[in-house]
Structure formats: structure tokens, C-alpha cells
Scaffold this motif. Structure first.
Motif, PDB file in Angstrom:
ATOM      1  N   UNK A 104     -51.620 -13.793  -6.539  1.00  9.65           N
ATOM      2  CA  UNK A 104     -51.778 -14.834  -7.045  1.00  9.65           C
ATOM      3  C   UNK A 104     -51.931 -15.947  -5.804  1.00  9.65           C
ATOM      4  N   UNK A 105     -52.383 -15.485  -4.898  1.00  6.55           N
ATOM      5  CA  UNK A 105     -52.450 -16.548  -3.810  1.00  6.55           C
ATOM      6  C   UNK A 105     -51.416 -17.397  -3.467  1.00  6.55           C
ATOM      7  N   UNK A 125     -43.241  -0.926 -13.311  1.00  8.59           N
ATOM      8  CA  UNK A 125     -44.003  -0.607 -11.850  1.00  8.59           C
ATOM      9  C   UNK A 125     -45.484  -0.453 -12.306  1.00  8.59           C
ATOM     10  N   UNK A 126     -46.032   0.190 -13.190  1.00  7.58           N
ATOM     11  CA  UNK A 126     -47.236   0.151 -13.766  1.00  7.58           C
ATOM     12  C   UNK A 126     -47.711  -1.228 -13.922  1.00  7.58           C
ATOM     13  N   UNK A 127     -47.110  -2.076 -14.478  1.00  7.89           N
ATOM     14  CA  UNK A 127     -47.616  -3.421 -14.705  1.00  7.89           C
ATOM     15  C   UNK A 127     -47.836  -4.233 -13.550  1.00  7.89           C
ATOM     16  N   UNK A 128     -46.973  -4.014 -12.418  1.00 10.80           N
ATOM     17  CA  UNK A 128     -47.143  -4.591 -11.119  1.00 10.80           C
ATOM     18  C   UNK A 128     -48.444  -3.922 -10.611  1.00 10.80           C
ATOM     19  N   UNK A 129     -48.632  -2.691 -10.633  1.00  7.44           N
ATOM     20  CA  UNK A 129     -49.675  -2.375  -9.886  1.00  7.44           C
ATOM     21  C   UNK A 129     -50.998  -2.415 -10.530  1.00  7.44           C
ATOM     22  N   UNK A 130     -51.114  -2.906 -11.737  1.00  9.57           N
ATOM     23  CA  UNK A 130     -52.243  -3.566 -12.549  1.00  9.57           C
ATOM     24  C   UNK A 130     -52.593  -4.664 -12.139  1.00  9.57           C
ATOM     25  N   UNK A 131     -51.600  -5.653 -11.862  1.00 14.88           N
ATOM     26  CA  UNK A 131     -51.684  -6.895 -11.610  1.00 14.88           C
ATOM     27  C   UNK A 131     -52.203  -7.065 -10.157  1.00 14.88           C
ATOM     28  N   UNK A 157     -54.041 -11.151 -13.735  1.00 12.62           N
ATOM     29  CA  UNK A 157     -54.236 -11.683 -14.931  1.00 12.62           C
ATOM     30  C   UNK A 157     -53.597 -13.029 -14.994  1.00 12.62           C
ATOM     31  N   UNK A 158     -53.901 -13.674 -16.054  1.00  8.86           N
ATOM     32  CA  UNK A 158     -53.469 -15.165 -16.297  1.00  8.86           C
ATOM     33  C   UNK A 158     -51.854 -15.058 -16.364  1.00  8.86           C
ATOM     34  N   UNK A 159     -51.243 -16.347 -15.989  1.00  8.02           N
ATOM     35  CA  UNK A 159     -49.739 -16.102 -15.828  1.00  8.02           C
ATOM     36  C   UNK A 159     -49.314 -16.234 -17.304  1.00  8.02           C
ATOM     37  N   UNK A 160     -50.115 -16.486 -18.362  1.00  9.43           N
ATOM     38  CA  UNK A 160     -49.460 -16.432 -19.568  1.00  9.43           C
ATOM     39  C   UNK A 160     -49.639 -14.876 -20.097  1.00  9.43           C
ATOM     40  N   UNK A 161     -50.686 -14.313 -19.617  1.00 11.78           N
ATOM     41  CA  UNK A 161     -50.672 -12.900 -19.967  1.00 11.78           C
ATOM     42  C   UNK A 161     -49.576 -12.048 -19.415  1.00 11.78           C
TER      43      UNK A 161
END
Length: 253
Positions: free
Chosen positions: A38-39, A84-90, A95-99
Motif C-alpha cells: 500500500x506504498x 496467509x492466503x489473503x496476505x499473498x493475494x494482497x 485491493x482497496x482498504x474497504x475490501x
């Protein structure tokens, strides 16, 4: 970029990973990698077993800080895998912060296996370990029944605010009393084999393993805290057994 909301999402993700059984280094690394996605200009994260500190710095040197207290644990490796899978996908596709927030809540709200299934698994674990440690089939059958009762006791205590040490003393005392009663009544043969089969459900294996991993990875404070916690839980389990052994006239001491 809503840094305040991102901060809250990262703290929630880290908290849930700790609750599910993640080691400290995994939590810190996950938060750092997602922040980079997210920079975020600079990320400072410090995690121990019971609290998290996180500070994000944007490109204009504005800082956003937050803490999160972790007061309970409920090992769930399935949920941990999903986080863990969510972190890899992000990291692969931000994705947006809301998502981000929504996907955390979706995983967090997932229900565990139904209580009857958990009872059945505990019965299988107890019976299997009783046989493994040399017990007979009668002892295994008794151990399976006690395993179901033990799971119900643990479930009932999880609905209260009883602390970890007292909870393990009670659970150990209940299973020990039932095992000793079963042997005294002639249903079971060896109380020690029945007790050890059920005690395996209470042993803090994940906590002990993570403590060693934390120490090896350089998180000495967190590793020692987890190790002391595992030792205290083990002493609480022993205390419950000793209490019932004394009540039953010193059997097995």
C-alpha cells in the motif's frame, strides 16, 4: 489513502493471526509486506504474544500509530492458512482498504466445526493415544467417552471469563476424576492410560513449538513468554490430576 483504516486492518489481521496460532515473525513479516504493497513510506511493527504496536508513516512524514491487546487464543490452522492466503493475494494484487477490511471480517466470522464433530474428534484422539501408550480396548472406549465429556467442559468454560490456568486445572481434574471412577467401578483397567490419552487434548503443543521457533528466529522475548505460558499450562494440568489423585486416596501418585 485512508491510513487510519489501513492501520486498523493491519492490527486486526495481526491480532487474528496470533489468536489462530501464528508465530511472531510471521505476523511481523505479513504486516510489513502488506504495508509495502500500500506504498507506506515506513512501517514500524513490534509484536509479542499479548500486544501489538504498529506505526505507519506516509510520504509527508505523518505518523499513524495504534496498539492491539491480544487476550485470548484459539488455535485454528485453517483460518491461519486463509489469512496467509489473503496476505499473498494482497501482495500480488492490492485491493482497496474497504475490501481488505471486508475480507478479514469474512474469515473472522467463519464458524468452527459443529460441536458434535469436535466431540467426535476428541473421542478419536483420546482413544487413539490411550491405545498408543499401551492401554487396552476397554480403556480406549472409556477414554473416548471421557474425551467427549472433556470437550463439553472446555466448550462450557470458553463461554465464561475463566482464566487459562484455572480452566486447565478444572479440565484436568474432571478427566482424572472420571478415569479414576471408571477404574474403581471396573469399567476401565488402567487409569494412567486413560488419563494420558485425554491429557493429550490439553497439552499446549502449538504454543511450545512456536516458542522454539520464535527463539530461533531471534524473537527472544516472545519465545520466552510462550515457553513460560506452555510450562504454566502444563503445571496446571498436573495440578488438576494431583488434586483428584489426593481426593481418591493417593491413587497413581
Amino acid at each position: 489513502m485512508e491510513y487510519g483504516k489501513l492501520l486498523d486492518c493491519l492490527l486486526t489481521l495481526g491480532e487474528q493471526m496470533l489468536i489462530c496460532g501464528a508465530e511472531i515473525s510471521r505476523v511481523e513479516d505479513t504486516i510489513g509486506r502488506i504495508s509495502d504493497t500500500y506504498n507506506v513510506e515506513k512501517t514500524d511493527v513490534f509484536v509479542i504474544t499479548s500486544v501489538m504496536f504498529l506505526t505507519l508513516t506516509d510520504g509527508e512524514s505523518n505518523t499513524f500509530s495504534g496498539t492491539r491487546r491480544v487476550s485470548k487464543y484459539n488455535t485454528n490452522l485453517d483460518k491461519l492458512h486463509k489469512y496467509n492466503d489473503l496476505s499473498r493475494q494482497l501482495c500480488a494484487e492490492p485491493a482497496s482498504v474497504e475490501e481488505f477490511e471486508q475480507r478479514i471480517e469474512e474469515i473472522k466470522s467463519e464458524k468452527p466445526y459443529p460441536l458434535p464433530v469436535q466431540c467426535l474428534v476428541c473421542a478419536m484422539i483420546s482413544a487413539s493415544f490411550t491405545l498408543f501408550f499401551g492401554g487396552g480396548f476397554r480403556d480406549a472406549a472409556v477414554s473416548a467417552v471421557i474425551g467427549i465429556i472433556l470437550k463439553l467442559v472446555i466448550f462450557a468454560q470458553s463461554k465464561t471469563k475463566v482464566n487459562m490456568v484455572f480452566s486447565n486445572v478444572i479440565s484436568s481434574a474432571v478427566l482424572s476424576a472420571l478415569a479414576l471412577l471408571a477404574v474403581k467401578s471396573g469399567i476401565g483397567q488402567e487409569a494412567s492410560k486413560i488419563i494420558i490419552g485425554n491429557i493429550m487434548i490439553l497439552i499446549p503443543g502449538v504454543g511450545l513449538t512456536n516458542s522454539i521457533r520464535d527463539i530461533i528466529s531471534g524473537d527472544i522475548i516472545s519465545g520466552m513468554l510462550r515457553l513460560f505460558e506452555a510450562v504454566i499450562v502444563s503445571l496446571a494440568i498436573a495440578a488438576g490430576y494431583i488434586l483428584m489423585a489426593v481426593v481418591f486416596g493417593g491413587v497413581g501418585i
